[in-house]
Design a protein around this motif. Structure first.
Motif, PDB file in Angstrom:
ATOM      1  N   UNK A  40      19.199  -8.675  42.384  1.00 38.38           N
ATOM      2  CA  UNK A  40      19.380  -9.724  40.996  1.00 38.38           C
ATOM      3  C   UNK A  40      18.020  -9.965  40.525  1.00 38.38           C
ATOM      4  N   UNK A  41      16.850 -10.040  41.216  1.00 39.67           N
ATOM      5  CA  UNK A  41      15.719 -10.391  40.695  1.00 39.67           C
ATOM      6  C   UNK A  41      15.024  -9.003  39.902  1.00 39.67           C
ATOM      7  N   UNK A  42      15.235  -8.219  40.362  1.00 40.68           N
ATOM      8  CA  UNK A  42      14.802  -6.681  39.809  1.00 40.68           C
ATOM      9  C   UNK A  42      15.345  -6.745  38.467  1.00 40.68           C
ATOM     10  N   UNK A  43      16.788  -6.622  38.353  1.00 36.94           N
ATOM     11  CA  UNK A  43      17.522  -6.805  37.013  1.00 36.94           C
ATOM     12  C   UNK A  43      17.028  -7.868  35.850  1.00 36.94           C
ATOM     13  N   UNK A  44      16.888  -9.097  36.544  1.00 33.37           N
ATOM     14  CA  UNK A  44      16.298 -10.151  35.674  1.00 33.37           C
ATOM     15  C   UNK A  44      14.763  -9.944  35.234  1.00 33.37           C
ATOM     16  N   UNK A  72       2.515   4.651  49.474  1.00 34.58           N
ATOM     17  CA  UNK A  72       2.247   5.867  48.504  1.00 34.58           C
ATOM     18  C   UNK A  72       3.565   6.014  48.011  1.00 34.58           C
ATOM     19  N   UNK A  73       4.677   6.010  48.596  1.00 35.11           N
ATOM     20  CA  UNK A  73       5.897   6.305  47.992  1.00 35.11           C
ATOM     21  C   UNK A  73       6.291   5.302  47.054  1.00 35.11           C
ATOM     22  N   UNK A  74       6.229   4.218  47.347  1.00 41.06           N
ATOM     23  CA  UNK A  74       6.361   2.704  46.714  1.00 41.06           C
ATOM     24  C   UNK A  74       5.507   2.777  45.341  1.00 41.06           C
ATOM     25  N   UNK A  75       4.311   3.134  45.324  1.00 44.04           N
ATOM     26  CA  UNK A  75       3.474   3.182  44.054  1.00 44.04           C
ATOM     27  C   UNK A  75       3.967   4.356  43.136  1.00 44.04           C
ATOM     28  N   UNK A  76       4.369   5.485  43.753  1.00 40.86           N
ATOM     29  CA  UNK A  76       4.677   6.768  42.867  1.00 40.86           C
ATOM     30  C   UNK A  76       5.945   6.167  42.202  1.00 40.86           C
ATOM     31  N   UNK A  77       6.942   5.538  42.753  1.00 40.16           N
ATOM     32  CA  UNK A  77       8.201   4.996  42.301  1.00 40.16           C
ATOM     33  C   UNK A  77       7.799   4.057  40.945  1.00 40.16           C
ATOM     34  N   UNK A  78       6.809   3.117  41.454  1.00 38.37           N
ATOM     35  CA  UNK A  78       6.524   2.030  40.470  1.00 38.37           C
ATOM     36  C   UNK A  78       5.995   2.951  39.213  1.00 38.37           C
ATOM     37  N   UNK A  79       5.231   3.841  39.296  1.00 45.22           N
ATOM     38  CA  UNK A  79       4.584   4.760  38.278  1.00 45.22           C
ATOM     39  C   UNK A  79       5.694   5.353  37.292  1.00 45.22           C
ATOM     40  N   UNK A 136       4.564 -15.818  48.174  1.00 43.52           N
ATOM     41  CA  UNK A 136       4.716 -14.236  48.073  1.00 43.52           C
ATOM     42  C   UNK A 136       3.757 -13.324  48.327  1.00 43.52           C
ATOM     43  N   UNK A 137       4.053 -12.004  48.024  1.00 45.08           N
ATOM     44  CA  UNK A 137       3.105 -10.943  47.891  1.00 45.08           C
ATOM     45  C   UNK A 137       2.616 -10.605  46.765  1.00 45.08           C
ATOM     46  N   UNK A 138       3.874  -9.591  46.195  1.00 45.24           N
ATOM     47  CA  UNK A 138       3.720  -8.912  44.989  1.00 45.24           C
ATOM     48  C   UNK A 138       4.552  -9.367  43.771  1.00 45.24           C
ATOM     49  N   UNK A 139       5.744  -9.755  43.958  1.00 45.52           N
ATOM     50  CA  UNK A 139       6.702 -10.225  43.033  1.00 45.52           C
ATOM     51  C   UNK A 139       7.486 -11.362  43.366  1.00 45.52           C
ATOM     52  N   UNK A 179       6.797  -2.695  39.029  1.00 46.27           N
ATOM     53  CA  UNK A 179       6.589  -3.316  40.376  1.00 46.27           C
ATOM     54  C   UNK A 179       7.902  -3.658  40.897  1.00 46.27           C
ATOM     55  N   UNK A 180       8.594  -4.430  40.224  1.00 47.67           N
ATOM     56  CA  UNK A 180       9.876  -5.128  40.655  1.00 47.67           C
ATOM     57  C   UNK A 180      11.093  -4.044  40.978  1.00 47.67           C
ATOM     58  N   UNK A 181      10.983  -3.048  40.381  1.00 52.15           N
ATOM     59  CA  UNK A 181      11.804  -1.813  40.653  1.00 52.15           C
ATOM     60  C   UNK A 181      11.517  -1.086  41.844  1.00 52.15           C
ATOM     61  N   UNK A 182      10.011  -0.894  41.921  1.00 48.90           N
ATOM     62  CA  UNK A 182       9.698  -0.335  43.029  1.00 48.90           C
ATOM     63  C   UNK A 182       9.661  -0.939  44.256  1.00 48.90           C
TER      64      UNK A 182
END
Length: 557
Positions: free
Chosen positions: A132-136, A412-419, A112-115, A393-396
């Motif tokens: 499903x993975x994000x919900x879990x 950049x958008x992805x990291x902003x959503x993670x925050x 994998x890379x991040x999650x 991280x999983x949500x974003x």
């Protein structure tokens, strides 16, 4: 020995020292976080710390992530109150690392890379599996976050001398605990949103060092008090506990045999078995532990980090024996439960008793209490930061970038959503923690382990080792295991129907076990198997590619 709290005696030294040490720790960790934010320029930096950490550094950080408030406060308390049965947590948490090392650590890092979802979705349809993975991930993280927040509330009540009927700054005991939970939640959000994985990792390394040093110091002092004679320590603990030799035997809390009630005896023994299964299998499915394997540059470093983690964590869990039985012997179960019914304050109370004994009366007791309390705060802050990072991280990365935007988004958008996600998850955790203050934090973490082992573990193992596994199987495994675990907990004595429940004045429980693992974990595996067989999807070429990546790391990063 006098174990009356310094605050009760009108001595404010412990309070002032603790607040000072806590502020120093917060200032240092915030400085680390700000420094790390300047090094965080890409998504890889935010999610995986730029894959720049060595095996030893990552092993320390894993130890920092794993040795949570449940380990330091919860296990010490449960051993102090229930003796032998409490040590089951230490054994279970440690043995779980062997499962993580042998089955998932290296393969997951390579694939994998991040999650976690990067591995699950590689040979399947992205959107349903990543959702499903994000919900879990979020569900497991929130269960785990509850434990840390509850520990924080209990700790501050002890430090400030707050008991039912007393006040501090105009706040009663309940309000002060809630204020603490909110403060810890705010700090964890700052760590994650500002520092990302780099900041969080360095905070965890500092915390692991402080926790090991504090636990080792207390262990040496406890053993010195009893002339380095373990038998003398255990005898004193049994005498002071009010339970006699039963403290040193199994069956005081788990697997209790109820005379004339074979049905309840059976349930008690099944609960013990359920707890053991959840503890041993849970680690390999914990999202905040799994993402730590992505912070190292090579598979060799991933293996090294797990070996370092096992050494650090194994040593610490041996020390919990001295902390728990030392608290029973020197503080006594009555004093522990008077301060916190679940026993979450046993370790800090032991620190005060040792300070009184070895470091010159009230001032020494206040000083050691302040130091250990600051270490416990460091423990809580570091772990909640890691948990919040995993879920945000999983949500974003999984849900926003790959489900909503279908991969068409900038880093950049992805990291902003993670925050932003960290802020939302932190708020939810704060709200739920307010209702869970009666529960032992080690017990709360055991629930998180059960949920992780029920939903995440079947999907991970099937994905890595079963050629036939497909999208339908992954979704069934995650949702089936997750829903069964959460529903069984909701209808168990944990939530209602008992004096120690989250809602003690209500009763809707029908599931007799406190830990759902014995049913929900096999059910998760069964759901994954059935879901796979009812679908005709089967991409053997993609599995072969995943197998090569898992074994070599080729093409994953």
């Amino acid at each position: 020995m006098n174990t009356v709290l310094a605050a009760e005696a009108g001595n404010h030294t412990a309070r002032n020292l603790t607040i000072t040490l806590f502020l120093v720790f917060v200032a240092v960790t915030l400085a680390i976080t700000i420094w790390a934010s300047r090094q965080t320029k890409t998504a890889t930096d935010f999610y995986a710390g730029g894959r720049s950490f060595s095996g030893f550094q990552n092993g320390m950080a894993i130890g920092g992530d794993y040795m949570s408030a449940a380990s330091f406060l919860g296990i010490a308390g449960i051993i102090a109150l229930y003796g032998y049965d409490g040590f089951l947590y230490s054994i279970g948490f440690l043995v779980a690392w062997l499962v993580a090392l042998l089955l998932v650590a290296e393969l997951l890092r390579n694939s994998g890379r991040y999650t976690m979802a990067d591995v699950l979705a590689f040979r399947m349809r992205q959107r349903p599996v990543r959702t499903a993975a994000a919900v879990s991930t979020i569900t497991v993280s929130i269960f785990y976050l509850l434990a840390q927040m509850v520990g924080a509330g209990a700790l501050v009540a002890l430090l400030l001398g707050i008991k039912p009927g007393t006040t501090f700054l105009g706040m009663d005991a309940g309000t002060a605990k809630v204020a603490t939970i909110i403060m810890v939640g705010a700090l964890m959000i700052i760590y994650v949103t500002v520092g990302g994985m780099k900041g969080t990792t360095y905070v965890q390394i500092v915390k692991a060092f402080l926790l090991m040093t504090g636990a080792l110091l207390m262990t040496v002092l406890v053993l010195a008090k009893f002339h380095f004679n373990l038998s003398e320590l255990l005898g004193a603990a049994a005498d002071r506990s009010g339970k006699g030799d039963k403290l040193l035997e199994p069956g005081l809390r788990y697997g209790v045999e109820v005379a004339g009630n074979a049905k309840q005896t059976f349930y008690n023994k099944m609960d013990l078995l359920s707890l053991g299964i959840a503890l041993v299998l849970g680690t390999a499915g914990l999202p905040h532990i799994l993402i730590r394997f992505y912070t190292v540059p090579t598979a060799k470093a991933a293996r090294k980090s797990v070996l370092w983690a096992i050494g650090i964590i194994g040593t610490f869990y041996l020390l919990t024996l001295a902390l728990g039985f030392g608290a029973a012997a020197l503080v006594g179960s009555e004093a522990i439960t008077a301060q916190d019914k679940a026993g979450n304050t046993a370790a800090p109370q032991l620190a005060e008793a040792l300070g009184l004994e070895f470091f010159g009366g009230d001032l020494g007791g206040a000083a050691l209490l302040a130091i250990i309390a600051a270490v416990a705060f460091a423990t809580i802050l570091a772990v909640v930061a890691g948990l919040t990072l995993a879920s945000s991280s999983s949500l974003a990365h999984d849900f926003y970038a790959n489900v909503l935007k279908k991969g068409q988004t900038s880093e950049r958008q992805e990291v902003r959503v993670a925050r932003i996600s960290a802020l939302v998850i932190g708020a939810i955790s704060i709200l739920l923690s307010i209702y869970a203050q009666n529960l032992n934090v080690a017990f709360l973490v055991a629930l998180a382990f059960a949920v992780a082992a029920s939903g995440n573990l079947p999907a991970i193992l099937y994905s890595l080792f079963w050629r036939r596994f497909n999208t339908s199987g992954a979704v069934w495994a995650i949702y089936g295991g997750l829903l069964s675990a959460v529903l069984l907990v909701f209808f168990s004595p944990v939530v209602s129907g008992a004096a120690t429940s989250m809602f003690p004045k209500h009763d809707w429980q029908w599931f007799p076990l406190s830990n759902p693992g014995i049913l929900s974990i096999p059910f998760g595996f069964l759901c994954g198997w059935i879901g796979t067989l009812i679908s005709k999807e089967n991409d053997e070429a993609k599995y072969a590619e995943l197998e090569v990546r898992a074994l070599t790391g080729s093409g994953a990063h």
